[in-house]
Design an enzyme around this catalytic site. Structure first.
Site, PDB file in Angstrom:
ATOM      1  N   GLU A   9       3.627   1.583   3.228  1.00 40.43           N
ATOM      2  CA  GLU A   9       3.378   1.539   4.672  1.00 40.43           C
ATOM      3  C   GLU A   9       4.639   1.407   5.516  1.00 40.43           C
ATOM      4  O   GLU A   9       4.715   1.951   6.606  1.00 40.43           O
ATOM      5  CB  GLU A   9       2.423   0.377   4.996  1.00 40.43           C
ATOM      6  CG  GLU A   9       1.003   0.694   4.648  1.00 40.43           C
ATOM      7  CD  GLU A   9       0.170  -0.554   4.487  1.00 40.43           C
ATOM      8  OE1 GLU A   9      -0.580  -0.872   5.405  1.00 40.43           O
ATOM      9  OE2 GLU A   9       0.280  -1.200   3.439  1.00 40.43           O
ATOM     10  N   ASP A  82      -0.704  -1.623   1.043  1.00 35.03           N
ATOM     11  CA  ASP A  82      -0.978  -3.046   0.814  1.00 35.03           C
ATOM     12  C   ASP A  82      -2.305  -3.284   0.093  1.00 35.03           C
ATOM     13  O   ASP A  82      -3.247  -2.495   0.197  1.00 35.03           O
ATOM     14  CB  ASP A  82      -0.990  -3.803   2.149  1.00 35.03           C
ATOM     15  CG  ASP A  82       0.403  -3.917   2.736  1.00 35.03           C
ATOM     16  OD1 ASP A  82       1.383  -3.759   1.983  1.00 35.03           O
ATOM     17  OD2 ASP A  82       0.522  -4.159   3.956  1.00 35.03           O
ATOM     18  N   ASP A  84      -5.104  -4.800   0.450  1.00 29.76           N
ATOM     19  CA  ASP A  84      -6.213  -5.339   1.222  1.00 29.76           C
ATOM     20  C   ASP A  84      -7.030  -4.162   1.742  1.00 29.76           C
ATOM     21  O   ASP A  84      -6.745  -3.006   1.444  1.00 29.76           O
ATOM     22  CB  ASP A  84      -5.730  -6.250   2.370  1.00 29.76           C
ATOM     23  CG  ASP A  84      -4.814  -5.536   3.351  1.00 29.76           C
ATOM     24  OD1 ASP A  84      -4.710  -4.290   3.282  1.00 29.76           O
ATOM     25  OD2 ASP A  84      -4.210  -6.206   4.205  1.00 29.76           O
ATOM     26  N   TYR A 290       2.334 -11.503  -0.757  1.00 28.77           N
ATOM     27  CA  TYR A 290       1.655 -10.854   0.369  1.00 28.77           C
ATOM     28  C   TYR A 290       1.147 -11.889   1.369  1.00 28.77           C
ATOM     29  O   TYR A 290       0.556 -12.907   0.996  1.00 28.77           O
ATOM     30  CB  TYR A 290       0.489 -10.013  -0.157  1.00 28.77           C
ATOM     31  CG  TYR A 290      -0.081  -9.081   0.881  1.00 28.77           C
ATOM     32  CD1 TYR A 290       0.732  -8.227   1.599  1.00 28.77           C
ATOM     33  CD2 TYR A 290      -1.455  -9.061   1.137  1.00 28.77           C
ATOM     34  CE1 TYR A 290       0.218  -7.368   2.547  1.00 28.77           C
ATOM     35  CE2 TYR A 290      -1.993  -8.198   2.076  1.00 28.77           C
ATOM     36  CZ  TYR A 290      -1.151  -7.357   2.780  1.00 28.77           C
ATOM     37  OH  TYR A 290      -1.670  -6.511   3.710  1.00 28.77           O
ATOM     38  N   ARG A 292      -1.039 -11.645   3.979  1.00 30.42           N
ATOM     39  CA  ARG A 292      -2.398 -11.658   4.547  1.00 30.42           C
ATOM     40  C   ARG A 292      -3.360 -12.007   3.424  1.00 30.42           C
ATOM     41  O   ARG A 292      -3.749 -11.165   2.620  1.00 30.42           O
ATOM     42  CB  ARG A 292      -2.739 -10.307   5.175  1.00 30.42           C
ATOM     43  CG  ARG A 292      -2.257 -10.197   6.605  1.00 30.42           C
ATOM     44  CD  ARG A 292      -2.751  -8.930   7.271  1.00 30.42           C
ATOM     45  NE  ARG A 292      -2.109  -7.744   6.716  1.00 30.42           N
ATOM     46  CZ  ARG A 292      -0.901  -7.320   7.073  1.00 30.42           C
ATOM     47  NH1 ARG A 292      -0.202  -7.978   7.969  1.00 30.42           N
ATOM     48  NH2 ARG A 292      -0.387  -6.224   6.537  1.00 30.42           N
ATOM     49  N   HIS A 335      -6.092 -12.076  -4.241  1.00 29.61           N
ATOM     50  CA  HIS A 335      -4.727 -12.404  -3.831  1.00 29.61           C
ATOM     51  C   HIS A 335      -4.331 -13.779  -4.338  1.00 29.61           C
ATOM     52  O   HIS A 335      -5.154 -14.582  -4.740  1.00 29.61           O
ATOM     53  CB  HIS A 335      -4.606 -12.404  -2.305  1.00 29.61           C
ATOM     54  CG  HIS A 335      -4.722 -11.047  -1.708  1.00 29.61           C
ATOM     55  ND1 HIS A 335      -5.062 -10.857  -0.390  1.00 29.61           N
ATOM     56  CD2 HIS A 335      -4.547  -9.820  -2.242  1.00 29.61           C
ATOM     57  CE1 HIS A 335      -5.081  -9.556  -0.144  1.00 29.61           C
ATOM     58  NE2 HIS A 335      -4.781  -8.919  -1.249  1.00 29.61           N
TER      59      HIS A 335
END
Length: 784
Positions: A9, A82, A84, A290, A292, A335
């Site tokens: 990204e 990512d 998610d 990560y 988030r 996560h």
């Protein structure tokens, strides 16, 4: 050309990963989302099962073209966005746009950018998870529907302005802030009297020290407090009982997105969006995992590294293995908590991210450290005259444990008077007689719940199950940009309180003053935010309901886990929602946002506080009256709901004539762009600290001279009659006519002083005829 193309990204992330993977891999960034819903017709074909209609934004066309070319030339494309739902959706959009087959295209995920994690991901690729894609798609479509259908209702039914908007999560967040404000506005402080006795006793070194004991109760009136003090005149004080209780404190769990945002706010003063931008920078450079996540889990590898760091730095007795569990059963994806990728690095060199990284390191390492061991002593002190009991308590830290590294902060609402009570006590023995220095009964007032900070609002949203890690920062940013909420400080007000003091068997009474109600960086609802919230509460109760909003979040989770079909879920929401929209458009009355304050004593005309085109204002008279109504802009600290008639009439003191300067009157007033001074047909903005209602001529005159000199320095040439100026700007000379600026062509910049009136007019006309293309706004990072 490398054999493998890896798409991520962000460019920062691409650089870090390319160093790890080596020459067989080329890593390119797609700069976030490459497609979004079309603007026309919401970009959703509602009758066709909510089919989304996507388009590639103009600013992404070049990126897409380059990625298409590279994808054709390479042997294999790997999608490494990512881990998610949003990252999964970006990978799916890449498949769609680049012509990749999602059934065979390799998808790799990792929650830390380290060599072992990246290499493991490449060795164990998976395919696209359409359940995660559909969960993100459902959220995007539902939020688009709410925004596109509710916002026009606000435009039609509210006469304030057409930039109004509503959103599924943002409107509920504003409701929380509005309700808290109204609690504060209607709160009535109740006073009581708190008794504190101050004694002296010898410590282990034989030195006299003073300690405090609390009275048996709080007294409702000054009379009751005085009566108690009178009973203590001539009393002897002795230790009746001592209890020593062992205690312990345990560390907090490692950081999730929301707890990092909260703690960075408390300890570092960072806004939620700043925290996420810095955390993203740390993640993309391979420094942390990560950012988030709503998981508090730590991997076995991480636990081993943390144990090694603790034993190396502090010794084995400071280590205690812990397994934290998520309170939120639907914590997204597999996560880890936010932690440093390498625990041996206690800090980083980058000055921007240094403080946040060290906070993450301390919290992570403390989570696996031993409990702090305490010894709490509670002494009961007898009063001989009435046999009431005073209580003295003290805490001794026997072993610091995790406190050697880190102590979690507290929000305003979590701080109580009891937190201030524990101090250290000297050695005491039962039947020991104590010397009273003085006894005070101090008046204290109850306090309303504090206004939200950005961090405490995140905490509340999380408690209610509203939003997810990726939504907190953009929600808080949006409600402020929309003008529904503002973050500001509030000055305190002086308040008297009474103290009754017993000393040397005499009672004295004094009145002291304290500053109360001061707040820093708190979220205040604007009048616009309150009016919009009331309207939405009245006509769209389900959308504004906390439980309903949390239920929708739960349904997104079910879609992510393959337990719910995304478009059926949308249909269940849309049918009743759209019916409410149609009913409101048909039946709801227009909202004026007015409050009648009273009647003008001189004219008998009504005095109304209301929303105007440029914000809240006071109006005397009606629009249909023969004589034009009078208007006054309200101060930023005033609200339509709470302003009094007297405060409203004060606003009509403007404009004020302060007298003459250089033979011309100086007037101060408030305009569209804030307070200003007018002198000799020119206008000068007042400094922030200048109040237009109290500022005097001797303060304004130097301001006029200073700003006039600064303007003279900027002025190259003026054509008075045509109101055209050629001015110096930070990026070079430019032309100004009225309020508009016009760029001077490059070939004339060096000779700007020689530009004639005709040339200036020609430049203005040319710019009007060929306006510069608007630059696409900078890519909005997911962290925002």
């Amino acid at each position: 050309m490398a054999k493998n193309l890896v798409i991520v990204e962000s460019p920062a992330k691409a650089k870090t990963i390319e160093k790890i993977l080596g020459k067989d891999f080329e890593v390119k960034s797609c700069f976030g989302h490459i497609r979004d819903l079309e603007k026309d017709d919401m970009g959703i074909d509602i009758p066709n099962n909510f089919k989304p209609k996507y388009t590639i934004p103009e600013d992404k066309e070049k990126i897409v073209k380059e990625l298409k070319k590279l994808a054709k030339e390479t042997e294999e494309v790997w999608l490494a966005t990512d881990e998610d739902r949003e990252g999964e959706a970006i990978s799916w959009h890449l498949c769609e746009v680049l012509g990749l087959d999602p059934d065979v295209t390799k998808r790799i995920v990792f929650h830390e950018i380290t060599k072992p994690a990246i290499e493991k991901a490449v060795q164990q690729p998976r395919l696209l998870d359409m359940n995660l894609v559909n969960a993100q798609q459902a959220r995007r479509i539902l939020d688009r529907i709410v925004g596109f259908e509710l916002s026009p209702v606000l435009w039609r039914k509210m006469s304030m302005r057409n930039s109004l908007s509503a959103g599924r999560v943002q409107s509920v967040a504003v409701r929380l802030i509005v309700e808290r404000e109204r609690e504060i506005n209607t709160f009535n402080a109740v006073s009581s009297f708190r008794v504190e006795a101050f004694f002296t006793a010898k410590d282990l070194q034989g030195k006299n020290i003073t300690f405090k004991a609390e009275g048996p109760t709080r007294f409702k009136t000054a009379e009751d407090a005085e009566k108690f003090l009178e009973q203590c005149i001539g009393a002897a004080y002795s230790v009746k009982d001592i209890q020593v209780k062992p205690g312990k404190k345990s560390p907090a769990a490692p950081f999730t997105t929301s707890t990092l945002q909260q703690e960075a706010s408390r300890k570092l003063g960072y806004s939620v969006s700043k925290t996420m931008l810095l955390a993203q920078k740390l993640y993309e450079s391979g420094k942390i995992t990560y950012m988030r996540t709503d998981s508090v889990n730590l991997s076995d590898t991480a636990l081993a590294d943390i144990q090694n760091a603790i034993t190396t730095n502090y010794g084995q007795k400071y280590h205690q293995h812990r397994k934290f569990k998520n309170k939120n059963e639907s914590a997204q994806e597999a996560h880890e908590a936010i932690r440093p990728t390498y625990m041996e690095n206690a800090s980083v060199d980058d000055s921007d991210t240094k403080k946040l990284y060290e906070l993450i390191w301390k919290r992570t390492i403390a989570s696996q450290m031993s409990d702090a061991e305490l010894e709490k002593t509670i002494a009961k002190i007898d009063i001989s005259t009435n046999h009431e009991e005073l209580t003295a308590s003290g805490e001794v830290l026997k072993f610091d444990g995790f406190l050697k590294v880190y102590m979690e902060g507290k929000d305003d609402e979590d701080v109580s008077d009891e937190d201030e009570n524990d101090g250290s006590l000297p050695p005491l023995a039962v039947k020991q007689v104590l010397d009273l220095k003085e006894m005070k009964a101090t008046e204290r007032f109850t306090r309303p719940a504090p206004r939200y900070t950005e961090a405490s609002l995140v905490k509340k949203l999380e408690e209610l199950g509203i939003g997810r890690p990726s939504t907190y920062a953009p929600t808080i940013t949006t409600v402020q940009k929309r003008g529904y909420v503002e973050k500001r400080d509030k000055e305190g007000v002086k308040r008297d309180f009474r103290i009754l003091n017993l000393k040397a068997d005499k009672i004295t009474k004094i009145t002291d003053t304290e500053n109360t109600g001061a707040e820093k960086s708190k979220l205040f609802p604007t009048d616009l935010g309150m009016i919009v919230t009331d309207f939405l509460n009245q006509y769209f109760g389900s959308v504004m309901d906390y439980g309903f909003t949390a239920k929708i979040e739960g349904e997104f989770d079910e879609v992510a886990h393959g337990k719910k079909v995304w478009n059926k879920m949308l249909n269940d929401f849309y049918t009743p929602f759209h019916k409410d929209v149609e009913n409101t458009l048909e039946k709801a009355e227009r909202v004026k946002g007015e409050r009648l304050l009273g009647t003008d004593a001189e004219t008998g005309k009504p005095i109304v506080a209301r929303m105007g085109r440029y914000g809240p204002m006071i109006q005397i008279g009606k629009a249909e009256d023969e004589e034009k109504p009078k208007f006054a802009k309200m101060k930023s600290t005033q609200s339509i709901e709470t302003i009094t008639l007297e405060e409203a009439m004060e606003l009509f003191k403007l404009p004020r004539n302060l007298g003459k300067f250089e033979d011309e009157d100086v007037l101060v007033n408030i305009g569209r762009f804030g307070p200003y001074a007018a002198h000799d047909k020119k206008f000068y903005s007042l400094k922030k600290e200048m109040d237009p209602y109290t500022v005097e001529l001797d303060e304004i005159a130097p301001l006029i001279v200073e700003k006039r000199a600064a303007k003279d320095e900027r002025t190259i040439k003026i054509f008075e009659k045509e109101k055209i100026q050629i001015l110096k700007g930070p990026y070079g000379p430019y032309i100004k006519q009225g309020l508009r600026n016009y760029k001077i062509p490059k070939e004339k910049i060096d000779t700007a002083a020689d530009i004639t009136l005709e040339e200036a007019k020609a430049i203005i006309e040319d710019v009007k005829a060929n306006p510069p293309k608007k630059k696409a706004p900078p890519r909005k990072k997911k962290a925002e």
